[in-house]
Design an enzyme around this catalytic site. Structure first.
Site, short mmCIF file in Angstrom:
data_model
loop_
_atom_site.label_atom_id
_atom_site.label_comp_id
_atom_site.label_asym_id
_atom_site.label_seq_id
_atom_site.Cartn_x
_atom_site.Cartn_y
_atom_site.Cartn_z
N ASN A 22 0.65 -1.45 -0.21
CA ASN A 22 -0.01 0.20 0.37
C ASN A 22 1.22 1.29 -0.37
O ASN A 22 2.01 1.68 0.78
CB ASN A 22 -0.80 -0.32 1.07
CG ASN A 22 -0.26 -0.56 2.39
OD1 ASN A 22 0.48 0.34 3.21
ND2 ASN A 22 -0.26 -1.15 3.35
N SER A 29 -8.30 -1.42 1.90
CA SER A 29 -7.66 -2.36 3.02
C SER A 29 -8.12 -3.74 1.26
O SER A 29 -9.96 -3.39 1.45
CB SER A 29 -8.24 -2.53 3.93
OG SER A 29 -7.77 -4.04 4.49
N SER A 34 -6.53 0.85 4.36
CA SER A 34 -5.39 -0.35 4.74
C SER A 34 -4.46 -1.22 6.42
O SER A 34 -5.70 -0.25 6.81
CB SER A 34 -3.89 0.30 4.15
OG SER A 34 -2.92 -0.81 4.77
N ASP A 62 -2.50 -1.74 7.50
CA ASP A 62 -1.34 -0.54 8.09
C ASP A 62 -1.68 0.34 8.03
O ASP A 62 -0.48 1.95 8.40
CB ASP A 62 -0.34 -1.13 7.14
CG ASP A 62 0.01 -2.27 7.01
OD1 ASP A 62 0.19 -3.29 8.16
OD2 ASP A 62 -0.39 -2.87 5.77
N HIS A 118 4.31 0.69 1.99
CA HIS A 118 4.82 -1.19 2.43
C HIS A 118 4.27 -1.73 1.31
O HIS A 118 3.80 -1.83 0.62
CB HIS A 118 3.77 -1.29 3.59
CG HIS A 118 3.85 -1.85 4.34
ND1 HIS A 118 4.39 -2.64 4.74
CD2 HIS A 118 2.61 -3.40 4.52
CE1 HIS A 118 4.82 -3.60 4.67
NE2 HIS A 118 3.60 -4.86 4.66
N HIS A 120 5.46 -6.66 0.39
CA HIS A 120 6.43 -7.65 0.83
C HIS A 120 7.08 -8.09 -0.18
O HIS A 120 7.27 -9.31 -1.09
CB HIS A 120 5.07 -8.78 1.45
CG HIS A 120 4.93 -8.54 2.63
ND1 HIS A 120 4.45 -10.01 3.64
CD2 HIS A 120 4.22 -7.35 3.13
CE1 HIS A 120 3.69 -8.75 4.44
NE2 HIS A 120 3.02 -7.08 4.15
N ASP A 156 24.30 5.43 -3.63
CA ASP A 156 23.92 6.05 -4.23
C ASP A 156 22.62 6.69 -4.15
O ASP A 156 22.03 7.59 -4.10
CB ASP A 156 23.95 6.27 -6.30
CG ASP A 156 24.38 6.02 -6.37
OD1 ASP A 156 25.69 6.47 -6.25
OD2 ASP A 156 24.71 5.22 -7.55
N HIS A 215 8.62 -8.91 9.22
CA HIS A 215 8.02 -8.52 8.60
C HIS A 215 7.67 -8.04 7.03
O HIS A 215 8.50 -8.97 6.45
CB HIS A 215 7.29 -7.21 9.42
CG HIS A 215 5.73 -7.00 8.57
ND1 HIS A 215 4.97 -5.69 9.52
CD2 HIS A 215 5.31 -6.82 7.55
CE1 HIS A 215 4.32 -5.61 9.00
NE2 HIS A 215 4.15 -6.65 7.85
N TYR A 226 24.49 14.80 -9.97
CA TYR A 226 23.44 13.08 -10.93
C TYR A 226 22.04 14.36 -10.91
O TYR A 226 21.36 15.33 -10.42
CB TYR A 226 24.12 12.74 -10.32
CG TYR A 226 22.85 11.55 -10.36
CD1 TYR A 226 23.31 10.27 -11.26
CD2 TYR A 226 21.51 11.08 -10.64
CE1 TYR A 226 22.60 9.35 -11.98
CE2 TYR A 226 21.04 9.93 -10.99
CZ TYR A 226 21.27 9.20 -11.86
OH TYR A 226 20.83 8.07 -13.00
#
Lengths: 232, 232, 232, 232
Positions: free
Chosen positions: B30, B46, B75, B77, B96, B98, B121, B172, B230
């Site tokens: 999310n 969610s 969500s 989270d 966030h 996984h 960098d 996690h 850069y």
């Protein structure tokens, strides 16, 4: 129109998800969709490439494994599906794949340890690995016995198929299931992702500890407990 | 039209980057986008699949974690996002995921060592890994405590969230942030790439040394120092 | 129309191959294309996403590293390109990427051993890894010194840049080159494929021997010797 | 129209499957299609990119390796194909690739152990790895000798090319074959999948046992025995 059209359609759609999710090469997988009222399931025909599938080609089989409708021979794994449907009354869909990481763990004859919350969001146990069958079972009705091998392992380990919707069959590959064929396919993709992460976790830290119980409990309840608060 | 339309749009677009960049399976991620003047952020609802998202479905939440606008549940989270927005005033977006390699390092409970210039960098420190929470925090308001777990770890390690825009939460998965949601998504993709390279580096040479300080300093200043050269 | 249009076009096309071949994330790479008669090269502007590139955005730089034409700042690696063009007169194109496996070997500070014919079809030596620069070089004109670090390593190892068209810079990432920018891009993809295979080879057999000299010689001559018989 | 049009078309189509299946980079592979009545095979021209291929560009070669029809030079591996067609009368198609995992095993100079049913569904033996040739063979007609190296290894190991339709050539890469070019391509993809799974299996459990004989027998007979029940 067949009275089984709805499960043919559901099985077709679920089968077509497998190549899309990267879970099968060629014909190395199959999904079935059950109608419990009618006491039958629709399953992929054997050895037919995914691009040639259509709902009409799905084969209807009863829970004894007898073909009820369909011109094609059903998947060679049909008896395994039949056994699981017959004995596990809450299942509406079953998936079998030879997905890369799941199959590697099955070949390694190891359960997949629960290392993190990605795993715990879906089940609170290690992903079980049923041992290879003994030779007598193999020489008999092999796919039929595969169903019992899975069930016997769940009984021996005290696992509930409503909570643990996936298994590795040792030396072979994963099976997953769920209330619907869609959920069973979802579980196959989750198993493959968790299998890859667990493999990498051990490579990065060969002393990586299993997830602690309090976190297992918390993450599972977020999605599945009575006070779940994940999703809509 | 909602006065939050601009952050709903920004959150929507940033969320849609996650599957495109290969950082999420199903709904395992999310993004949120904050408006600091209005004191709120827009976040993914969610459990809604990415292909079903639209700007209108984003949920508006304030920095105390209270839903302000939206028909869907935010969500799971969300409280973690709220805590970080509340305490880290320069953040405009949080992600966030996984993602595979980042999650494997988190499950391994190891920081990702700075092995090369791809890492340098972007940040001059190892990518930190906050330890799993103690059981008391887990049993409480878990996602709320996850925010504090991250902040406490940054405080304990003397890290500045303006310089180190990413963290692994042990057992996690990764969280990243930035001045904008776009930058936070960028950081998630960088973390995943660096995580894969660091894994491979250790496999190829288990004695691989960390990058030396002079190179860390040089590469970071190329992109971030007062004499950065850069980009445009 | 610019008199440099042909190399702008060539540099543009070669740059666009990098994301297509999976060799870059975001802007982590660059290609240049030289015109030796005009004494200049066209190079990607710094930090511009590949999807926003056009031939007109390429920057023209001479072999001393001075920008000759172009509204944008050239790649931060421009001085490295300039040094190599200046000292290696047969090069027409240079590529720098942070491709995953090549970068992992560079971070491991190991040469890539020649394990098979895929490697030998392209070069008869291990893919060299130049050591990280000493601190004095780093603190100076870093990208300029990177060019010398590569050349010094070739000199020290007795390598010929006409035969070995690729190098890893320790802790950093690969550089490749060739008579044309197209060939330099080809070499970057070859390096990445060979780097992945070599990594896997050592994982499968940690005693895997280097390819024997007779096979190295044979495969290289198939493609490159006076009696070459590969291609049209 | 050429009297060889049918095998040119078949060879073309089979060659085009290789990039689609992810088995080749650039031109690192080739497929041939034989007509046993005419005593010839059609094969990919050497070094021509897949996107530039057409049926007309295929080269017709007889089983002595002599080009019969075609404007382009045939694949550099043509003599290997010719030798195998000449001595193994049941083969209708041959594939050579440098696919990533298959090549890594070849470079490791190890057979691929039979770890599971994915492997056993296709062959009952480990995937053999022919040792690198001795220097005298290499210095001679190399590709011609490669064919003999493969056949000699099958003879020494008591393998039947009708049952084992694939081989690794040590330090080099895989060759596969089959009754048709389509089946030979299928075998190349199977080899690559099995090679990746076997690699992962050993990483996950370095004591993983080979599949037991009863399971090898059962799975192979499902697809290949007189009572086979896989497919339609």
């Amino acid at each position: 129109m067949s009275k089984y059209q709805h499960i043919k359609q559901a099985a077709y759609e679920a089968n077509m998800q497998l190549p899309k999710l990267g879970l099968v090469l060629f014909t190395f997988g199959n999904v079935s969709a059950a109608d419990r009222d009618l006491g039958v399931f629709a399953i992929k025909p054997s050895g037919v490439p995914y691009e040639d599938l259509s709902p009409e080609k799905m084969v209807i089989v009863d829970f004894e494994g007898v073909t009820i409708e369909g011109d094609l021979r059903p998947s060679s794994d049909t008896q395994t599906h039949a056994v699981l449907y017959k004995h596990w009354p809450n299942i509406g869909g079953i998936v079998h794949t030879h997905s890369t990481y799941g199959t590697a763990w099955a070949q390694s004859q190891r359960c997949i340890p629960i290392f993190g919350t990605t795993h715990a969001d879906h089940l609170t146990a290690d992903i079980p690995c049923a041992p290879p069958m003994d030779d007598k079972m193999i020489e008999g009705d092999y796919e039929y016995q595969t169903g019992f091998q899975i069930m016997d392992h769940f009984a021996a380990e005290g696992l509930d198929y409503n909570e643990v919707e996936m298994v590795l069959v040792g030396n072979h590959a994963p099976f997953t299931w769920g209330k619907t064929p869609h959920k069973a396919v979802y579980n196959s993709a989750v198993l493959e992702a968790v299998a890859q992460m667990a493999y990498l976790t051990e490579q990065i830290n060969d002393q990586a500890p299993r997830l602690k119980d309090s976190l297992i409990k918390k993450h599972f309840e977020r999605k599945h407990g009575p006070n779940s608060y994940y999703g809509q």
